[in-house]
Design an enzyme around this catalytic site. Structure first.
Site, PDB file in Angstrom:
ATOM      1  N   TYR A 142       0.839  -1.204   0.000  1.00  0.00           N
ATOM      2  CA  TYR A 142       0.000   0.000   0.000  1.00  0.00           C
ATOM      3  C   TYR A 142       0.876   1.257   0.000  1.00  0.00           C
ATOM      4  O   TYR A 142       0.730   2.126  -0.861  1.00  0.00           O
ATOM      5  CB  TYR A 142      -0.895  -0.042   1.239  1.00  0.00           C
ATOM      6  N   GLY A 169       3.125   1.486  -3.108  1.00  0.00           N
ATOM      7  CA  GLY A 169       2.251   1.685  -4.270  1.00  0.00           C
ATOM      8  C   GLY A 169       1.787   3.130  -4.353  1.00  0.00           C
ATOM      9  O   GLY A 169       1.804   3.754  -5.424  1.00  0.00           O
ATOM     10  N   ASN A 184      -6.310   9.404   8.386  1.00  0.00           N
ATOM     11  CA  ASN A 184      -7.430   8.532   8.796  1.00  0.00           C
ATOM     12  C   ASN A 184      -8.773   9.261   8.779  1.00  0.00           C
ATOM     13  O   ASN A 184      -8.957  10.240   9.499  1.00  0.00           O
ATOM     14  CB  ASN A 184      -7.194   7.985  10.209  1.00  0.00           C
ATOM     15  N   ARG A 197     -10.897  -1.352   9.841  1.00  0.00           N
ATOM     16  CA  ARG A 197     -10.288  -0.140  10.395  1.00  0.00           C
ATOM     17  C   ARG A 197     -10.850   0.129  11.789  1.00  0.00           C
ATOM     18  O   ARG A 197     -11.921  -0.341  12.145  1.00  0.00           O
ATOM     19  CB  ARG A 197     -10.507   1.042   9.446  1.00  0.00           C
ATOM     20  N   ASN A 243     -14.477  -1.011  13.477  1.00  0.00           N
ATOM     21  CA  ASN A 243     -14.339  -2.195  14.341  1.00  0.00           C
ATOM     22  C   ASN A 243     -14.862  -1.914  15.751  1.00  0.00           C
ATOM     23  O   ASN A 243     -15.669  -2.671  16.296  1.00  0.00           O
ATOM     24  CB  ASN A 243     -12.866  -2.596  14.460  1.00  0.00           C
ATOM     25  N   ARG A 284      -3.518   8.330  16.380  1.00  0.00           N
ATOM     26  CA  ARG A 284      -4.016   8.669  15.049  1.00  0.00           C
ATOM     27  C   ARG A 284      -4.789   9.976  15.204  1.00  0.00           C
ATOM     28  O   ARG A 284      -5.088  10.420  16.316  1.00  0.00           O
ATOM     29  CB  ARG A 284      -4.957   7.584  14.501  1.00  0.00           C
ATOM     30  N   ASP A 311       3.040  -1.145  12.518  1.00  0.00           N
ATOM     31  CA  ASP A 311       1.933  -0.243  12.868  1.00  0.00           C
ATOM     32  C   ASP A 311       2.547   1.109  13.296  1.00  0.00           C
ATOM     33  O   ASP A 311       3.315   1.148  14.254  1.00  0.00           O
ATOM     34  CB  ASP A 311       1.147  -0.865  14.031  1.00  0.00           C
TER      35      ASP A 311
HETATM   36  P1  NAD Z   1     -12.571   1.784   0.325  1.00  0.00           P
HETATM   37  O1  NAD Z   1     -11.884   0.469   0.373  1.00  0.00           O
HETATM   38  O2  NAD Z   1     -13.889   1.924   0.996  1.00  0.00           O
HETATM   39  O3  NAD Z   1     -12.796   2.233  -1.187  1.00  0.00           O
HETATM   40  C1  NAD Z   1     -11.938   1.878  -2.236  1.00  0.00           C
HETATM   41  C2  NAD Z   1     -12.790   1.602  -3.452  1.00  0.00           C
HETATM   42  O4  NAD Z   1     -11.929   1.272  -4.562  1.00  0.00           O
HETATM   43  C3  NAD Z   1     -13.739   0.412  -3.259  1.00  0.00           C
HETATM   44  O5  NAD Z   1     -15.010   0.748  -3.734  1.00  0.00           O
HETATM   45  C4  NAD Z   1     -13.094  -0.689  -4.078  1.00  0.00           C
HETATM   46  O6  NAD Z   1     -14.024  -1.652  -4.527  1.00  0.00           O
HETATM   47  C5  NAD Z   1     -12.460   0.100  -5.191  1.00  0.00           C
HETATM   48  N1  NAD Z   1     -11.352  -0.571  -5.850  1.00  0.00           N
HETATM   49  C6  NAD Z   1     -10.310  -1.240  -5.274  1.00  0.00           C
HETATM   50  N2  NAD Z   1      -9.491  -1.716  -6.209  1.00  0.00           N
HETATM   51  C7  NAD Z   1     -10.016  -1.348  -7.423  1.00  0.00           C
HETATM   52  C8  NAD Z   1      -9.623  -1.574  -8.771  1.00  0.00           C
HETATM   53  N3  NAD Z   1      -8.522  -2.255  -9.065  1.00  0.00           N
HETATM   54  N4  NAD Z   1     -10.399  -1.047  -9.749  1.00  0.00           N
HETATM   55  C9  NAD Z   1     -11.530  -0.368  -9.458  1.00  0.00           C
HETATM   56  N5  NAD Z   1     -11.948  -0.127  -8.201  1.00  0.00           N
HETATM   57  C10 NAD Z   1     -11.189  -0.633  -7.199  1.00  0.00           C
HETATM   58  O7  NAD Z   1     -11.540   2.863   0.871  1.00  0.00           O
HETATM   59  P2  NAD Z   1     -11.722   4.422   1.150  1.00  0.00           P
HETATM   60  O8  NAD Z   1     -11.495   4.660   2.572  1.00  0.00           O
HETATM   61  O9  NAD Z   1     -12.959   4.922   0.513  1.00  0.00           O
HETATM   62  O10 NAD Z   1     -10.453   4.989   0.370  1.00  0.00           O
HETATM   63  C11 NAD Z   1     -10.576   5.628  -0.890  1.00  0.00           C
HETATM   64  C12 NAD Z   1      -9.210   6.139  -1.309  1.00  0.00           C
HETATM   65  O11 NAD Z   1      -8.723   7.077  -0.351  1.00  0.00           O
HETATM   66  C13 NAD Z   1      -8.158   5.031  -1.424  1.00  0.00           C
HETATM   67  O12 NAD Z   1      -7.338   5.291  -2.538  1.00  0.00           O
HETATM   68  C14 NAD Z   1      -7.368   5.178  -0.144  1.00  0.00           C
HETATM   69  O13 NAD Z   1      -6.044   4.751  -0.307  1.00  0.00           O
HETATM   70  C15 NAD Z   1      -7.448   6.672   0.099  1.00  0.00           C
HETATM   71  N6  NAD Z   1      -7.274   6.971   1.531  1.00  0.00           N
HETATM   72  C16 NAD Z   1      -8.292   6.739   2.421  1.00  0.00           C
HETATM   73  C17 NAD Z   1      -8.096   6.993   3.768  1.00  0.00           C
HETATM   74  C18 NAD Z   1      -9.176   6.796   4.801  1.00  0.00           C
HETATM   75  O14 NAD Z   1      -8.914   6.950   5.982  1.00  0.00           O
HETATM   76  N7  NAD Z   1     -10.402   6.461   4.423  1.00  0.00           N
HETATM   77  C19 NAD Z   1      -6.848   7.470   4.211  1.00  0.00           C
HETATM   78  C20 NAD Z   1      -5.842   7.661   3.286  1.00  0.00           C
HETATM   79  C21 NAD Z   1      -6.069   7.425   1.946  1.00  0.00           C
HETATM   80  N1  UDP Z   2      -6.528  -0.955  15.754  1.00  0.00           N
HETATM   81  C1  UDP Z   2      -7.012  -1.516  16.918  1.00  0.00           C
HETATM   82  N2  UDP Z   2      -8.084  -2.373  16.843  1.00  0.00           N
HETATM   83  C2  UDP Z   2      -8.707  -2.643  15.667  1.00  0.00           C
HETATM   84  C3  UDP Z   2      -8.237  -2.040  14.473  1.00  0.00           C
HETATM   85  C4  UDP Z   2      -7.134  -1.209  14.550  1.00  0.00           C
HETATM   86  O1  UDP Z   2      -6.474  -1.297  17.998  1.00  0.00           O
HETATM   87  O2  UDP Z   2      -9.692  -3.396  15.683  1.00  0.00           O
HETATM   88  C5  UDP Z   2      -5.385  -0.024  15.814  1.00  0.00           C
HETATM   89  C6  UDP Z   2      -4.287  -0.285  14.794  1.00  0.00           C
HETATM   90  O3  UDP Z   2      -3.317  -1.190  15.304  1.00  0.00           O
HETATM   91  C7  UDP Z   2      -3.719   1.104  14.572  1.00  0.00           C
HETATM   92  C8  UDP Z   2      -4.919   2.017  14.753  1.00  0.00           C
HETATM   93  O4  UDP Z   2      -5.891   1.258  15.484  1.00  0.00           O
HETATM   94  O5  UDP Z   2      -2.756   1.411  15.553  1.00  0.00           O
HETATM   95  C9  UDP Z   2      -5.538   2.469  13.434  1.00  0.00           C
HETATM   96  O6  UDP Z   2      -5.736   1.340  12.643  1.00  0.00           O
HETATM   97  P1  UDP Z   2      -6.496   1.402  11.235  1.00  0.00           P
HETATM   98  O7  UDP Z   2      -6.402   0.039  10.643  1.00  0.00           O
HETATM   99  O8  UDP Z   2      -7.834   2.010  11.413  1.00  0.00           O
HETATM  100  O9  UDP Z   2      -5.667   2.455  10.372  1.00  0.00           O
HETATM  101  P2  UDP Z   2      -4.101   2.665  10.079  1.00  0.00           P
HETATM  102  O10 UDP Z   2      -3.277   1.771  10.950  1.00  0.00           O
HETATM  103  O11 UDP Z   2      -3.957   2.359   8.634  1.00  0.00           O
HETATM  104  O12 UDP Z   2      -3.905   4.092  10.423  1.00  0.00           O
END
Ligand code: NAD
Ligand code: UDP
Length: 305
Positions: free
Chosen positions: A141, A144, A170, A182, A186, A207, A267
């Site tokens: 991730y 990428g 987040n 997430r 959860n 976070r 983490d």
């Molecule tokens: P999400 O998993 O709910 O949404 C991602 C969407 O992309 C889903 O609908 C999934 O089906 C689709 N998808 C995955 N792979 C695909 C592919 N190969 N082709 C077409 N569609 C595809 O996640 P989200 O929280 O809505 O995140 C959306 C974007 O924002 C992501 O790029 C994520 O990296 C970025 N982002 C989100 C957060 C957050 O906290 N929500 C934080 C940082 C970055």
């Molecule tokens: N985490 C947790 N319990 C859960 C899911 C996540 O304690 O059920 C913790 C996780 O280890 C991290 C933080 O919560 O320290 C945020 O995790 P999340 O997966 O939401 O996002 P990210 O780690 O990608 O910021």
């Protein structure tokens, strides 16, 4: 407007916002983590179109603006098929940048605070180059997304592509999957079911949680501005995960206990955005406090469960 990942958590809210602003919206999604339920209320809108498509394959459509959100964002989902995750970020970026080049569309990349890895500086500013383990379980991730940022800037330098990059921290709210993995979803689902909340590690990791409406507003402002980024978008209110667990139990009014589980590898210990750039250039800052956003999200999951 094209929204890739349009049936996902953020994408579905973004589609709704763009439709409300009067635009025509094409949502593209392969439904890996997205669902039709998230966009059910949009399907009757004549200005909305949904296309099942995987962004790792080329796409030929005519669009003015592209929001590239396609990519699973939850660690359990992006680690389920890590090779596909890297392909989605890298091949997906190449395909969507190719589309932007051909149509001369402006293109915004949903990047992430994960480009900073486990940061040595707190809060993180955009000029911090990050501390990412390139061979760890989060690398598919993180790397990428880092490579996608590289591609965006190379398309700008090489082809003059009109790019925008948001580094999203987040974000939480309705339309997260109940089994999303997430932390906010959860904890809320566990508290509503009266199950123990699974706290990873000792809960001292931090976070900073942004409510989805604030985040979507930041994305739209960035797309409409002259700033190309990368721009941090997130809520700078930093909180430990242990505090989040207690807060969720309190707001749900649940009798759940808190049980500790091993901390996943790599983490990040701290995460907090410096949003000075977004404040100055976009006039943007989050408005929804964590307690208010949690209450709205709890109501959503109460209805769902
Ligand atoms: P999400 O998993 O709910 O949404 C991602 C969407 O992309 C889903 O609908 C999934 O089906 C689709 N998808 C995955 N792979 C695909 C592919 N190969 N082709 C077409 N569609 C595809 O996640 P989200 O929280 O809505 O995140 C959306 C974007 O924002 C992501 O790029 C994520 O990296 C970025 N982002 C989100 C957060 C957050 O906290 N929500 C934080 C940082 C970055
Ligand atoms: N985490 C947790 N319990 C859960 C899911 C996540 O304690 O059920 C913790 C996780 O280890 C991290 C933080 O919560 O320290 C945020 O995790 P999340 O997966 O939401 O996002 P990210 O780690 O990608 O910021």
């Amino acid at each position: 407007m094209l929204v890739t990942g349009g049936a996902g958590f953020l994408g579905s809210h973004l589609c709704a916002r763009l439709l409300a602003d009067g635009h025509e919206v094409l949502a593209v999604d392969n439904f890996f983590t997205g669902t039709r339920d998230n966009i059910l209320s949009l399907l009757d809108n004549p200005r909305f179109e949904l296309l099942r498509h995987d962004v790792t394959f080329p796409l030929y459509v005519e669009v003015d603006e592209i929001y590239n959100l396609a990519c699973p964002a939850s660690p359990i989902h992006y680690q389920f098929d890590p090779v596909q995750t890297t392909k989605t970020s890298v091949h997906g970026a190449i395909n969507m940048l190719g589309l932007a080049k051909r149509t001369r569309a402006r293109i915004l990349q949903a990047s992430t605070s994960e480009v900073y890895g486990d940061p040595e500086v707190n809060p993180q500013t955009e000029d911090y180059r990050g501390s990412v383990n390139p061979i760890g379980p989060r690398a598919c991730y993180d790397e990428g997304k880092r490579c996608a940022e590289t591609l965006f800037f190379d398309y700008k330098r090489q082809h003059g592509t009109d790019i925008r990059i948001a580094r999203i921290f987040n974000t939480y709210g309705p339309h997260m999957l109940p089994d999303d993995g997430r932390v906010i979803s959860n904890f809320i689902v566990q508290a509503l079911r009266g199950e123990p909340l699974a706290l990873y590690g000792d809960g001292s990791q931090t976070r900073s949680f942004c409510y989805v409406d604030d985040l979507v507003d930041g994305l739209v402002r960035l797309m409409d501005s002259d700033e190309i980024g990368p721009v941090n978008l997130g809520n700078p209110a930093e909180i430990t995960i242990a505090e989040v667990a207690k807060k969720v139990i309190g707001l749900v009014g649940s009798g759940s206990s808190i049980e500790t589980r091993p901390l996943p590898a790599d983490d990040p210990t701290r995460r907090c955005p410096d949003i000075g750039l977004a404040r100055r250039t976009l006039g943007w800052e989050p408005k929804v406090a964590l307690d208010d956003g949690l209450k709205r999200t709890i109501e959503y999951f109460r209805g769902l469960l």
